[in-house]
Motif scaffolding. Structure first.
Motif, PDB file in Angstrom:
ATOM      1  N   PRO A 187       0.810  -1.231   0.000  1.00 14.34           N
ATOM      2  CA  PRO A 187       0.000   0.000   0.000  1.00 14.34           C
ATOM      3  C   PRO A 187       0.836   1.271   0.000  1.00 14.34           C
ATOM      4  N   PHE A 188       2.078   1.189   0.511  1.00 12.09           N
ATOM      5  CA  PHE A 188       2.999   2.312   0.499  1.00 12.09           C
ATOM      6  C   PHE A 188       4.334   1.852  -0.068  1.00 12.09           C
ATOM      7  N   ILE A 189       5.196   2.808  -0.367  1.00  7.98           N
ATOM      8  CA  ILE A 189       6.575   2.500  -0.700  1.00  7.98           C
ATOM      9  C   ILE A 189       7.343   2.422   0.621  1.00  7.98           C
ATOM     10  N   SER A 208      18.657   5.257   6.879  1.00  8.25           N
ATOM     11  CA  SER A 208      17.281   5.667   7.144  1.00  8.25           C
ATOM     12  C   SER A 208      16.294   4.666   6.573  1.00  8.25           C
ATOM     13  N   TYR A 209      15.136   4.567   7.239  1.00  7.42           N
ATOM     14  CA  TYR A 209      13.969   3.908   6.682  1.00  7.42           C
ATOM     15  C   TYR A 209      12.962   4.988   6.333  1.00  7.42           C
ATOM     16  N   GLY A 210      12.385   4.893   5.164  1.00  9.04           N
ATOM     17  CA  GLY A 210      11.353   5.837   4.769  1.00  9.04           C
ATOM     18  C   GLY A 210      10.111   5.124   4.294  1.00  9.04           C
ATOM     19  N   ILE A 211       8.966   5.655   4.644  1.00  7.78           N
ATOM     20  CA  ILE A 211       7.680   5.160   4.152  1.00  7.78           C
ATOM     21  C   ILE A 211       7.007   6.321   3.425  1.00  7.78           C
ATOM     22  N   LYS A 212       6.602   6.084   2.179  1.00 11.89           N
ATOM     23  CA  LYS A 212       5.968   7.129   1.371  1.00 11.89           C
ATOM     24  C   LYS A 212       4.723   6.576   0.703  1.00 11.89           C
ATOM     25  N   SER A 213       3.797   7.471   0.397  1.00  6.97           N
ATOM     26  CA  SER A 213       2.685   7.074  -0.451  1.00  6.97           C
ATOM     27  C   SER A 213       3.215   6.892  -1.869  1.00  6.97           C
ATOM     28  N   ARG A 255       2.100  13.812  -1.452  1.00  4.51           N
ATOM     29  CA  ARG A 255       2.523  12.472  -1.051  1.00  4.51           C
ATOM     30  C   ARG A 255       2.949  12.495   0.414  1.00  4.51           C
ATOM     31  N   GLN A 256       2.473  11.515   1.156  1.00  4.76           N
ATOM     32  CA  GLN A 256       2.910  11.395   2.543  1.00  4.76           C
ATOM     33  C   GLN A 256       4.354  10.878   2.584  1.00  4.76           C
ATOM     34  N   GLU A 257       5.102  11.326   3.580  1.00  4.34           N
ATOM     35  CA  GLU A 257       6.483  10.860   3.738  1.00  4.34           C
ATOM     36  C   GLU A 257       6.830  10.792   5.220  1.00  4.34           C
ATOM     37  N   TYR A 258       7.313   9.632   5.651  1.00  6.82           N
ATOM     38  CA  TYR A 258       7.746   9.431   7.031  1.00  6.82           C
ATOM     39  C   TYR A 258       9.118   8.760   6.996  1.00  6.82           C
TER      40      TYR A 258
END
Length: 381
Positions: free
Chosen positions: A106-108, A132-137, A144-147
């Motif tokens: 569902p996310f990258i 780093s770990y990143g989670i994106k839409s 786009r969401q980015e964490y």
């Protein structure tokens, strides 16, 4: 054409580098007359139902070769009124990126590192640090969401969801929070060399007293043909794809001290700045742009899939990001000689330095984008 670039250093301290950049940015803003202005990072985006999302306001264009982006600094300054490149904001670094969630996720989810060489260190080695770990839409659409969280090497095998919660707290959406707990299986790799710089965009007529801070970069990259970066018969190489991308992202904004800008006013200015860069680039490079709605991480996934790598194969190989930090594997051996261990870090370095697809030096890229723009490609808007 090489000149002294205070931030174009070979260091291994991520925090120091970006602290120095902040000082350079503030000094330049003051030189533009923003003396009583203060800097703000990009704020949370508040949805109609009140959710506070961490949004990545960025765009990019993809071209076949980094040479197409010769003189892009000059092009931007010529074509965009109110666009000011921050003096001596140049940063150059290499970074490997792993796609660690598949096309059906569902996310990258990605693993990335940034590497800065020390002064006398060999330039032909990229040993990942600053992980780093990143989670994106998914995709390249608006908002786009980015964490993203930074993790120490020794924590890579652990569940990192606690780090996401610690950083984002109640702003971490439940679906992202759940996704953060999934194990990081490597689906493919990309090696990137980046020439980056910053700029300020000022447009009093449409944005009032807000001055937008943009981070811009030219990325030359190679994508591996297999998840473990081994030789691919289909690609006749361990590298499947080599392109370049120009990316621009809003990092924050300046506003007068003690001013109170509304959420909508700030985000309207952010979107105006993004579009101000987008319009001339789409016009000038329209014949060279590779149409794509994929992010760079998604390009890794689709490239590997096109070469016939299946989800079952990725599951069976079960690669972990930490394996690519080691000069030898205690669990993996070469197919043609089981007595020899696999050096996954060595394979990772081929993404940057494989002779047939060698990425340019950082100094070369910085000089390339700082050249006068080619007259043949310049158009006046």
């Amino acid at each position: 054409m090489a000149h002294f670039r205070p931030l174009f250093k070979y260091i291994k301290n991520h925090d120091v580098l970006f602290s120095e950049l902040a000082l350079v940015r503030d000094g330049y803003a003051e030189s533009l007359g923003l003396a009583n202005y203060v800097y703000h990072k990009t704020p949370k985006f508040i949805t109609e139902d009140g959710q506070r999302l961490t949004i990545e306001p960025e765009r990019s264009i993809v071209v076949n070769h980094y040479q197409s982006l010769t003189g892009i600094k000059d092009i931007l300054q010529q074509e965009i009124s109110g666009f000011y490149i921050i003096n001596n904001s140049d940063i150059g670094f290499r970074y490997p990126t792993a796609a660690i969630a598949g096309l059906d996720a569902p996310f990258i989810k990605r693993f990335r590192s940034e590497y800065f060489h020390e002064a006398d260190e060999s330039r032909n080695m990229c040993h990942p640090i600053n992980l780093s770990y990143g989670i994106k839409s998914r995709g390249k659409a608006d908002n786009r969401q980015e964490y993203e969280i930074w993790v120490p090497d020794e924590a890579l095998e652990q569940d990192t969801s606690a780090l996401f919660i610690e950083k984002y707290g109640e702003d971490l959406p439940e679906d992202v929070r759940n996704f953060a707990t999934l194990p990081p299986v490597v689906h493919g790799w990309m090696g990137v060399k980046r020439a980056a710089f910053e700029a300020l965009y000022i447009n009093k007529k449409e944005m009032g007293d807000i001055a937008i801070n943009l981070a811009l970069s030219v990325d030359a990259y190679n994508i591996g043909a297999n998840p473990d970066l081994s030789y691919s018969e289909q690609a006749d190489s361990s590298i499947a794809l080599h392109n370049a991308e120009f990316e621009w992202e809003v990092m924050g904004y300046y506003a007068p001290e003690n001013s109170h800008m509304s959420h909508d006013q700030i985000w309207q200015s952010i979107n105006l700045a993004i579009e101000a860069v987008s319009q001339p680039l789409n016009s000038i490079y329209h014949s060279k742009i590779i149409p794509s709605n994929e992010s760079k991480t998604e390009r890794i996934l689709s490239t590997v899939k096109k070469l016939g790598v299946t989800d079952q194969h990725i599951h069976d190989v079960n690669l972990r990001p930490s394996e690519f930090l080691q000069t030898h594997s205690s669990t993996r051996s070469k197919a043609h000689d089981p007595s020899r261990q696999v050096n996954l870090l060595g394979r990772l370095n081929r993404l940057f330095y494989q002779e047939q697809h060698r990425l340019p030096s950082l100094a070369y890229m910085h000089d390339l984008i700082a050249q006068p723009s080619p007259k043949a490609t310049r158009t006046k808007g």
